[in-house]
Design an enzyme around this catalytic site. Structure first.
Site, PDB file in Angstrom:
ATOM      1  N   GLU A 155       1.079   3.763   2.106  1.00 34.67           N
ATOM      2  CA  GLU A 155       0.792   4.336   3.429  1.00 34.67           C
ATOM      3  C   GLU A 155       1.219   5.808   3.487  1.00 34.67           C
ATOM      4  O   GLU A 155       0.697   6.587   4.276  1.00 34.67           O
ATOM      5  CB  GLU A 155       1.526   3.515   4.515  1.00 34.67           C
ATOM      6  CG  GLU A 155       0.746   3.428   5.805  1.00 34.67           C
ATOM      7  CD  GLU A 155       1.318   2.437   6.823  1.00 34.67           C
ATOM      8  OE1 GLU A 155       0.597   2.096   7.757  1.00 34.67           O
ATOM      9  OE2 GLU A 155       2.486   2.024   6.693  1.00 34.67           O
ATOM     10  N   HIS A 188       1.982 -14.179 -17.926  1.00 32.95           N
ATOM     11  CA  HIS A 188       1.040 -15.240 -18.259  1.00 32.95           C
ATOM     12  C   HIS A 188      -0.235 -15.100 -17.440  1.00 32.95           C
ATOM     13  O   HIS A 188      -0.993 -16.052 -17.297  1.00 32.95           O
ATOM     14  CB  HIS A 188       1.702 -16.609 -18.046  1.00 32.95           C
ATOM     15  CG  HIS A 188       2.911 -16.777 -18.934  1.00 32.95           C
ATOM     16  ND1 HIS A 188       2.895 -17.515 -20.088  1.00 32.95           N
ATOM     17  CD2 HIS A 188       4.151 -16.236 -18.847  1.00 32.95           C
ATOM     18  CE1 HIS A 188       4.080 -17.442 -20.673  1.00 32.95           C
ATOM     19  NE2 HIS A 188       4.866 -16.672 -19.940  1.00 32.95           N
ATOM     20  N   LYS A 209      -8.433  -1.053  13.383  1.00 33.25           N
ATOM     21  CA  LYS A 209      -8.022  -1.506  14.721  1.00 33.25           C
ATOM     22  C   LYS A 209      -9.145  -1.262  15.722  1.00 33.25           C
ATOM     23  O   LYS A 209      -9.469  -2.131  16.521  1.00 33.25           O
ATOM     24  CB  LYS A 209      -6.770  -0.747  15.178  1.00 33.25           C
ATOM     25  CG  LYS A 209      -5.518  -1.136  14.440  1.00 33.25           C
ATOM     26  CD  LYS A 209      -4.298  -0.439  15.035  1.00 33.25           C
ATOM     27  CE  LYS A 209      -3.098  -0.576  14.122  1.00 33.25           C
ATOM     28  NZ  LYS A 209      -2.006   0.313  14.464  1.00 33.25           N
TER      29      LYS A 209
HETATM   30  O1  PA5 Z   1       4.914   2.437   8.653  1.00 30.08           O
HETATM   31  C1  PA5 Z   1       4.363   2.324   9.742  1.00 30.08           C
HETATM   32  O2  PA5 Z   1       4.448   3.199  10.607  1.00 30.08           O
HETATM   33  C2  PA5 Z   1       3.591   1.082  10.090  1.00 30.08           C
HETATM   34  O3  PA5 Z   1       3.528   0.203   9.011  1.00 30.08           O
HETATM   35  C3  PA5 Z   1       4.237   0.359  11.270  1.00 30.08           C
HETATM   36  O4  PA5 Z   1       5.559   0.035  10.940  1.00 30.08           O
HETATM   37  C4  PA5 Z   1       3.463  -0.902  11.648  1.00 30.08           C
HETATM   38  O5  PA5 Z   1       2.143  -0.597  11.929  1.00 30.08           O
HETATM   39  C5  PA5 Z   1       4.102  -1.582  12.858  1.00 30.08           C
HETATM   40  O6  PA5 Z   1       4.123  -0.718  13.944  1.00 30.08           O
HETATM   41  P1  PA5 Z   1       4.997  -0.999  15.224  1.00 30.08           P
HETATM   42  O7  PA5 Z   1       6.424  -0.961  14.835  1.00 30.08           O
HETATM   43  O8  PA5 Z   1       4.645   0.090  16.191  1.00 30.08           O
HETATM   44  O9  PA5 Z   1       4.614  -2.378  15.740  1.00 30.08           O
END
Ligand code: PA5
Length: 423
Positions: A276, A297, A411
């Site tokens: 990410e 394996h 989303k």
């Molecule tokens: O790293 C990030 O920002 C995302 O993976 C968020 O942690 C994830 O989308 C969850 O978001 P939130 O804490 O707003 O529910």
């Protein structure tokens, strides 16, 4: 506490090439430490290991209370609001012992139905974690769990079983917590999800599981001291430089291979952190993972002889926290007596050494990251090592490691399909 060996990449990215990137890596680190550059408003994670003692005590006390008053805890969250805690809890199961379950990290009806059925007759608490307070997956799971609590408890007792970790001021979860009187902890606004493990996001579930969070933070502080040094010897910078050069020369995938199944979820945390943070503007190594020797394996074949666009990074501990020896057998029909009396830990580490040599001879660049053993301190140190290395790699690749604009696309399509008002 962390030993890095990058000799296995020199056939692909020379020692001199890597040393030649030392200045660029140090500049990237300096700009992070000066809180400058792309995403500079999201650098609060660098302060988390230095959290005031009072705050650590409050988290530890709340964790103890959760453990004392319940049979188990359900942690609700997804992505950065979930993976770090689960990584630490699964890595350190023997120090723990209090069941911590996870919900809201998928939309699976089967998983959630099984989880909720399994809670029947149990005293359970819910720790709901969401920085935005509006993420669909945890919001749905939280509704289901609140209904489950309300089936047997009155409103006051329900409120005593809910712990919310969210933004200090904004969002639906903060509003609900204020209205319902839940105990809350704040996620600093300048800390993004995947860099939040050392905030209450990761620490509260860990404390409830019985992990000594002060030891985890002590390891994190020591790592912050070592890996924020502006020196060509800084291993987080050397690792970042090696990854950056290999990526520029055509490496597309980095596989984190561990010989410790208890680190499988740690690898998932790393995949989110790297993927990410770095996967932007057409760039980024695709982070994958294997758990050995299981995957020898299966994926071992591909690592040995498949496409040569992979960097394999081994994550290993030299000493297991507990060990077994292979029993002797008079008949020796399985021809295993040559291993009688030898420890599983020794055999596992020979499997690692053999695998690394085999994959290197098969033409893969290999890196080794080694800790003496898997402890709260070394896990805390590894979190910081990888956070700094990924942030520096992202800066060296010329992207902003601290945003995630690409995750919005699915989303908006999903919300359109579901008929969300305004979508
Ligand atoms: O790293 C990030 O920002 C995302 O993976 C968020 O942690 C994830 O989308 C969850 O978001 P939130 O804490 O707003 O529910």
């Amino acid at each position: 506490m962390i030993r890095l060996d990058i000799d296995g990449v020199f056939a692909h990215a020379g020692e001199k090439d890597i040393a030649g990137r030392a200045t660029a890596a140090m500049d990237a680190l300096s700009s992070l430490l000066r809180r400058e550059g792309a995403g500079s408003e999201m650098l609060g994670w660098l302060d988390l290991p230095l959290m005031p003692e009072k705050q650590i005590d409050e988290i530890a006390e709340t964790g103890k209370r959760i453990r004392g008053e319940n049979d188990c805890l359900v942690v609700v969250g997804i992505g950065g609001s979930y993976l770090g805690a689960r990584a630490a809890i699964e890595a350190l199961p023997f120090e723990a012992g209090f069941p911590v379950l996870f919900a809201g990290n998928s939309l699976s009806p089967v998983y959630h139905d099984r989880l909720i059925s399994g809670l029947e007759g149990k005293r359970f608490a819910v720790c709901v974690i969401s920085k935005s307070g509006t993420t669909t997956e945890p919001a749905i799971a939280f509704r289901l769990l609140r209904r489950k609590l309300a089936e047997t408890l009155g409103p006051r007792a329900v409120a005593d079983r809910i712990f919310a970790v969210t933004d200090p001021a904004k969002g639906a979860l903060r509003r609900m917590a204020s209205e319902e009187g839940w105990k809350t902890f704040s996620i600093p606004p300048d800390v993004g999800g995947r860099f939040s493990i050392l905030s209450p996001v990761g620490l509260l579930p860990c404390a409830a599981a019985g992990i000594p969070i002060e030891e985890m933070l002590a390891g994190a502080r020591a790592a912050l001291g070592s890996f924020s040094m502006k020196s060509a010897e800084n291993d987080a910078l050397r690792y970042a430089a090696a990854r950056t050069i290999l990526h520029e020369r055509g490496t597309k995938i980095e596989v984190l291979s561990t010989f410790h199944p208890e680190l499988a979820l740690f690898c998932e945390w790393w995949k989110q952190l790297a993927g990410e943070s770095e996967g932007k503007d057409g760039r980024g190594l695709f982070p994958a993972s294997t758990v050995m020797t299981t995957d020898l394996h299966s994926l071992g074949q591909l690592l040995q002889e498949g496409a040569r666009d992979i960097l394999e990074t081994f994550l290993v501990a030299s000493r297991p926290s507990r060990d077994l020896t292979v029993p002797g057998d008079e008949a020796d029909l399985d021809r295993l007596n040559y291993l009688s009396g030898r420890s599983l830990g020794e055999i596992n580490s020979k499997a690692f050494e053999g695998t690394r040599a085999a994959h290197e001879s098969g033409g893969l660049p290999v890196v080794t990251i080694e800790v003496p053993s898997i402890t709260p301190g070394s896990i805390g140190a590894l979190f910081v090592f990888f956070e700094i290395a990924v942030a520096v790699t992202g800066r060296m690749m010329g992207i902003n490691p601290f945003n995630q604009p690409g995750v919005e696309e699915y989303k908006s399509r999903m919300f359109g399909l579901l008929g969300k008002p305004g979508a």
